[in-house]
Design an enzyme around this catalytic site. Structure first.
Site: not given
Length: 159
Positions: A29-31
């Site tokens: 995932t990203d942030l």
């Protein structure tokens, strides 16, 4: 008593479709906790590789024998909804077309709700060509096209 890990459980064929489960981990995932777009391609690649392995198509043996290797020559993907951290995903792969030197595989990634309806997140298609060691298209090894055709038709895979 020593701990023995459970056996690896690959994907499985359900009729003409190959089903492959994936769990979304933090590293995917990203942030914001949403799966990074390139990781959907990784999930699809794992599912295609598992499908070929279960169909008895030994890519490694073909490479080691100097016959050649598969390469994705065309890829289209449509992102419909985001996958998120801890989601259970299902990659469903179906063979759409079989040619002498290539195969077209449609793939959908669904968020599994463990109910009758899963939510489609991506819809994609990959064309893979069999290439000689010199990088030129060549016919698939004997028997592979018939395996892909059997998969496409939902038949049992010839051994």
């Amino acid at each position: 008593m020593a701990h023995v890990p459970p056996p690896f459980i690959p994907g499985a064929f359900v009729g003409a479709a190959h089903h492959y489960r994936v769990r979304v981990y933090f590293e995917d995932t990203d942030l914001s906790g949403i799966v990074y777009h390139a990781n959907y391609l990784r999930y699809m690649e794992r599912a295609r590789s598992d499908m070929l392995r279960l169909a008895g198509i030994d890519q490694r043996a073909a490479m080691e024998a100097g016959e050649g290797a598969w390469a994705v020559t065309d890829l289209a993907i449509k992102y419909l909804r985001p996958a998120k951290l801890d989601d259970d995903l299902l990659v469903v792969s179906t063979v759409e077309a079989v040619r002498g030197a290539s195969v077209v595989i449609a793939q959908r990634i669904l968020r599994s709700h463990h109910t009758l309806s899963d939510e489609m997140l991506t819809d994609g298609r990959a064309t893979a060509a069999f290439l000689s060691p010199a990088g030129r298209p060549r016919r698939q090894p004997a028997g592979w096209a018939s395996r892909f055709t059997a998969i496409m038709n939902g038949e049992s895979i010839p051994c």
